[in-house]
Design an enzyme around this catalytic site. Structure first.
Site, PDB file in Angstrom:
ATOM      1  CD  GLN A  78     100.557 -39.690 -22.182  1.00  0.00           C
ATOM      2  OE1 GLN A  78      99.888 -39.557 -23.206  1.00  0.00           O
ATOM      3  NE2 GLN A  78     100.789 -38.677 -21.367  1.00  0.00           N
TER       4      GLN A  78
ATOM      5  CB  CYS B  27     109.761 -25.009 -20.933  1.00  0.00           C
ATOM      6  SG  CYS B  27     109.553 -25.977 -22.397  1.00  0.00           S
TER       7      CYS B  27
ATOM      8  CB  THR C 246      83.238 -37.652   0.600  1.00  0.00           C
ATOM      9  OG1 THR C 246      83.090 -37.761   2.020  1.00  0.00           O
ATOM     10  CG2 THR C 246      81.883 -37.591  -0.058  1.00  0.00           C
TER      11      THR C 246
ATOM     12  N   GLY D  93      92.124 -39.717 -15.934  1.00  0.00           N
ATOM     13  CA  GLY D  93      90.981 -39.223 -16.692  1.00  0.00           C
ATOM     14  C   GLY D  93      91.289 -38.093 -17.656  1.00  0.00           C
ATOM     15  CG  HIS D  94      94.446 -34.949 -16.972  1.00  0.00           C
ATOM     16  ND1 HIS D  94      95.377 -34.216 -17.658  1.00  0.00           N
ATOM     17  CD2 HIS D  94      95.127 -35.693 -16.085  1.00  0.00           C
ATOM     18  CE1 HIS D  94      96.587 -34.499 -17.182  1.00  0.00           C
ATOM     19  NE2 HIS D  94      96.463 -35.393 -16.226  1.00  0.00           N
TER      20      HIS D  94
HETATM   21  N1  PLP Z   1     102.124 -41.394 -16.104  1.00  0.00           N
HETATM   22  C1  PLP Z   1     102.239 -40.938 -17.337  1.00  0.00           C
HETATM   23  C2  PLP Z   1     102.860 -41.803 -18.380  1.00  0.00           C
HETATM   24  C3  PLP Z   1     101.796 -39.656 -17.670  1.00  0.00           C
HETATM   25  O1  PLP Z   1     101.927 -39.190 -18.915  1.00  0.00           O
HETATM   26  C4  PLP Z   1     101.213 -38.865 -16.666  1.00  0.00           C
HETATM   27  C5  PLP Z   1     100.785 -37.480 -16.943  1.00  0.00           C
HETATM   28  O2  PLP Z   1     101.319 -36.818 -17.792  1.00  0.00           O
HETATM   29  C6  PLP Z   1     101.081 -39.400 -15.376  1.00  0.00           C
HETATM   30  C7  PLP Z   1     101.547 -40.671 -15.123  1.00  0.00           C
HETATM   31  C8  PLP Z   1     100.461 -38.626 -14.266  1.00  0.00           C
HETATM   32  O3  PLP Z   1      99.069 -38.567 -14.418  1.00  0.00           O
HETATM   33  P1  PLP Z   1      98.250 -37.447 -13.610  1.00  0.00           P
HETATM   34  O4  PLP Z   1      98.499 -36.152 -14.298  1.00  0.00           O
HETATM   35  O5  PLP Z   1      96.821 -37.873 -13.687  1.00  0.00           O
HETATM   36  O6  PLP Z   1      98.770 -37.485 -12.217  1.00  0.00           O
END
Ligand code: PLP
Length: 396
Positions: free
Chosen positions: A182, A327, A240, A203-204
């Site tokens: 984060q 939720c 890969t 990345g997302h």
């Molecule tokens: N760690 C934290 C603090 C996150 O907020 C998240 C995703 O919300 C993750 C790990 C997990 O990341 P990923 O969704 O790429 O597995």
């Protein structure tokens, strides 16, 4: 009132940016080579992967050889914890330290390790959502293999004193990992200056696609292989390479870490306006320290309502948000993060997380502030908990 479309859930995921998409596209069709192939198409793919590695390294103040691409942040977290434990347990170090309010990628991995003979100390957090370096220091033992404390919390956005925690770990000769999923791209991070031994990112959360992440591993630390097979990722993680995703991550992290301080001035101003506006609703409170938090995060408890109903109602008003309640986790338990900062179950159930970026307009900020009171009033009018609260009866 006209229906809007406001995305205020960037901590959950972000939209792939045009810049990232355009950088990725050639690697699906024209540049589709296998990065291990010897001919030009393969060498070009390899070059693209290594260029992305350089970008990720540069964004963190690391060396490219210290960056390993993974399929997500969770994988990076799993590798850091399980890998370190596998190596260190052979040296008799069978204890790790983490905090009570980590993401489940860390907590569930720690619980898995506990089932396999590893002892785990979960340090508490203050009611402001901060881990104390002193508590970490006191938790470290002779047989501690690793300390893992998140950089910024995903629900309440609080930023931990990472440099101080790293210093405490090194004083005691213990490795330090941080889940910075984060934090990367939102605050400046320099792994060398901060004394970070391992760092996970995803990345997302920064406008790359879902399903790509990375683990920084300081030179000198040898983790066991995560996936056995081919020689990819310097023999550590076979498979890969997902070239388009890796290219996208490189472009995304470069863009996200450019001019962070400048971008954060305007994001922080919008966030503060939202906090002040929403706190005008009676019986609300901000969760987490007001200043030591991610610029775009606000998490507010609204008494007498259910987070889930609030989110559905906000959706009807065109606002995508999140809550620390049932939720998100699919369980009926309130968020472990909100409980860890001392919130009562009933209050933890009615929390709202907004995670904004600079692209939210001032007009949209005002819209959120203007519609929330009527949404909350509607929900409270239907809430037995609120009715009891107003009559001064116990509702636990
Ligand atoms: N760690 C934290 C603090 C996150 O907020 C998240 C995703 O919300 C993750 C790990 C997990 O990341 P990923 O969704 O790429 O597995």
């Amino acid at each position: 009132m006209e229906k809007r479309s406001i995305y205020a859930d960037n901590a959950a995921t972000t939209q792939v940016s045009e810049e990232v998409l355009n950088a990725m596209l050639p690697y699906f069709r024209t540049g589709y080579g296998n990065a291990s192939s010897i001919y030009k198409l393969g060498r070009d793919a390899q070059l693209a992967v290594e260029t992305a590695r350089e970008k990720v390294a540069a964004a963190l103040g690391a060396a490219p050889a210290e960056i390993f691409f993974t399929s997500c942040g969770s994988e990076a977290d799993n590798w850091a914890l399980k890998g370190t434990v596998e190596t260190m347990a052979k040296k008799g170090k069978k204890h790790i330290v983490t905090s009570v309010f980590e993401h489940h990628a860390i907590l569930h991995t720690a619980q898995y390790l506990e089932k396999h003979g590893i002892e785990v100390t979960y340090v508490p957090v203050s009611n402001k959502g901060l881990v104390s370096p002193e508590d970490v220091k006191n938790a470290i033992r002779e047989d501690t293999a690793l300390v893992s404390i998140m950089f910024a919390n995903n629900e309440i956005g609080t930023i931990q004193p990472i440099e101080e925690i790293a210093a405490v770990c090194h004083e005691k000769g213990v490795l330090f990992h941080t889940d910075a999923v984060q934090a990367v791209g939102h605050i400046d991070i320099d792994v060398k200056k901060m004394g970070i031994d391992m760092l996970s990112l995803s990345g997302h959360k920064i406008h790359a696609q879902k399903g790509i992440g990375a683990l920084y591993v300081r030179k000198g630390i040898v983790l066991p292989n995560l996936i056995h097979g081919g020689a990819q990722e310097r023999n550590k993680r076979a498979g890969t390479e997902n070239v388009p995703a890796i290219v996208g991550l490189g472009v995304a992290i470069e863009a996200a870490t450019k001019n962070i301080a400048e971008k954060n001035v305007s994001i922080t101003a919008k966030r503060n306006r939202l906090i002040d506006g929403i706190l005008q609703i009676p019986y609300t409170r901000l969760n987490g320290d007001r200043d030591k938090r991610l610029p775009g995060n606000l998490n507010i408890s609204i008494e007498g309502i259910e987070g889930e109903s609030l989110l559905l109602m906000l959706d009807m008003y065109g606002i995508c948000a999140s809550s620390g309640s049932a939720c998100t986790s699919g369980s009926l338990d309130p968020s472990h993060v909100l409980l860890s900062i001392g919130l009562k179950h009933e209050i933890a159930h009615g929390s709202l997380r907004l995670s904004i970026e600079d692209n939210i307009s001032d007009d949209d900020v005002e819209y959120i502030i203007s519609v929330l009171p009527e949404i909350v009033a509607k929900l409270r009018a239907m809430s037995p908990v609120w009715e009891k609260m107003m009559k001064g009866e116990s509702y636990e």
